[in-house]
Design an enzyme around this catalytic site. Structure first.
Site, short mmCIF file in Angstrom:
data_model
loop_
_atom_site.label_atom_id
_atom_site.label_comp_id
_atom_site.label_asym_id
_atom_site.label_seq_id
_atom_site.Cartn_x
_atom_site.Cartn_y
_atom_site.Cartn_z
N SER A 107 0.83 -1.20 0.00
CA SER A 107 0.00 0.00 0.00
C SER A 107 0.87 1.26 0.00
O SER A 107 1.72 1.39 -0.87
CB SER A 107 -0.98 -0.04 1.18
OG SER A 107 -1.99 0.93 1.05
N ASP A 215 -9.75 -3.75 -6.09
CA ASP A 215 -9.05 -2.65 -5.43
C ASP A 215 -9.10 -1.44 -6.34
O ASP A 215 -8.74 -1.54 -7.52
CB ASP A 215 -7.60 -3.07 -5.17
CG ASP A 215 -6.78 -2.02 -4.44
OD1 ASP A 215 -7.30 -0.93 -4.13
OD2 ASP A 215 -5.60 -2.29 -4.19
N HIS A 245 -7.81 -4.89 -1.42
CA HIS A 245 -6.64 -4.20 -0.90
C HIS A 245 -6.38 -4.64 0.55
O HIS A 245 -7.28 -4.63 1.38
CB HIS A 245 -6.90 -2.68 -0.94
CG HIS A 245 -5.70 -1.85 -0.64
ND1 HIS A 245 -4.86 -1.39 -1.62
CD2 HIS A 245 -5.22 -1.37 0.53
CE1 HIS A 245 -3.91 -0.65 -1.06
NE2 HIS A 245 -4.10 -0.64 0.24
#
Length: 270
Positions: A107, A215, A245
């Protein structure tokens, strides 16, 4: 782990995971945790780092970089580079090959890993990017501040397929991402904020992009892979269907599959 120790890397807190002390010539992973640049830390990603080290045989250095909004861009990016330089200098003492250093992250940590590779491509042997945000201008315009630039041909527009399909209802939302970008700051057009907007990516090392299909950031990752491939960079994409995600840190079959693939890729780093 045979050894786990907390330490200081030129002023930045780190935790060093060594699966086999006494070994030599191994890869050295500089790991940047996710959390939107505002949350999480070394502790939240402890299990992930242990799995990466155990599966790959690499030493993993987890970075406790400064968090926004108290420390906006470029604080986290600078801390990431500081630890990369420290890790290379310490590689021999850690039983690693300084030519096999890999920035990695999930991320927002994937963003920091990509930025670190852009800043020092000659110092890294690869980059591992797990569902990274790569283009600040792809988030909804509200809340991005005066540095906002419109999405352009260099990246996916805010109406791209994954943003439209998965912007809500799949754990990580476009509203979350816009808020994270606002806290982090920086000019969305700057490549050390938005790596997808870098003018030249041809000097980047071999790359593994791990993406979740459900995502909103998926298309940014795919766009970056296309750019790297067009520039002649050895880039591999692992796109996992049916997951969202953050899946890598969860007890899911896809996470186990992804970790197996990631650690194999790390072992092959030269």
């Amino acid at each position: 782990m045979a050894s786990v120790r907390d330490g200081d890397a030129s002023g930045v807190p780190v935790r060093v995971y060594d699966p086999a002390p006494g070994s030599a010539g191994r890869p050295l992973v500089v790991f940047l945790h996710g959390g939107g640049w505002v949350m999480c830390g070394i502790g939240t990603h402890d299990a992930t780092c242990r799995r990466l080290a155990a599966g790959s045989g690499a030493v993993v250095v987890s970075v406790g970089y400064r968090l926004a909004p108290e420390h906006p861009w470029p604080a986290a990016a600078d801390d990431a580079l500081t630890v990369l330089l420290w890790a290379r200098a310490q590689a021999g003492a850690l039983g690693c090959d300084p030519r096999r250093v890999v920035p990695a992250g999930d991320s927002s940590g994937g963003n920091l890993a990509a930025v670190t590779a852009l800043r020092a491509p000659e110092l890294v042997a690869g980059q591992l990017l797990v569902y990274p945000p790569l283009d600040a201008a792809a988030a909804p315009a509200e809340g991005r501040g005066p540095g906002t630039v419109p999405a352009s041909g260099s990246g996916p527009a805010s109406g791209s397929g994954s943003v439209s399909a998965y912007g809500e209802g799949y754990f990580h939302t476009t509203a979350h991402m816009a808020w994270y970008w606002e806290q982090y700051g920086g000019d969305p057009a700057h490549p050390y904020v938005s790596p997808l907007r870098a003018r030249d990516v041809s000097r980047l090392p071999r790359t593994l992009l791990v993406l979740a299909d459900c995502d909103p950031l998926r298309d940014e990752g795919l766009a970056y892979a296309r750019r790297l491939g067009a520039a002649g960079v050895d880039c591999t994409v692992h796109l996992y269907p049916g997951v969202f995600h953050g899946f890598l840190g969860l007890p899911l079959p896809a996470a186990r599959t992804a970790l197996t693939a990631v650690t194999a890729w790390l072992r092959a780093t030269e």
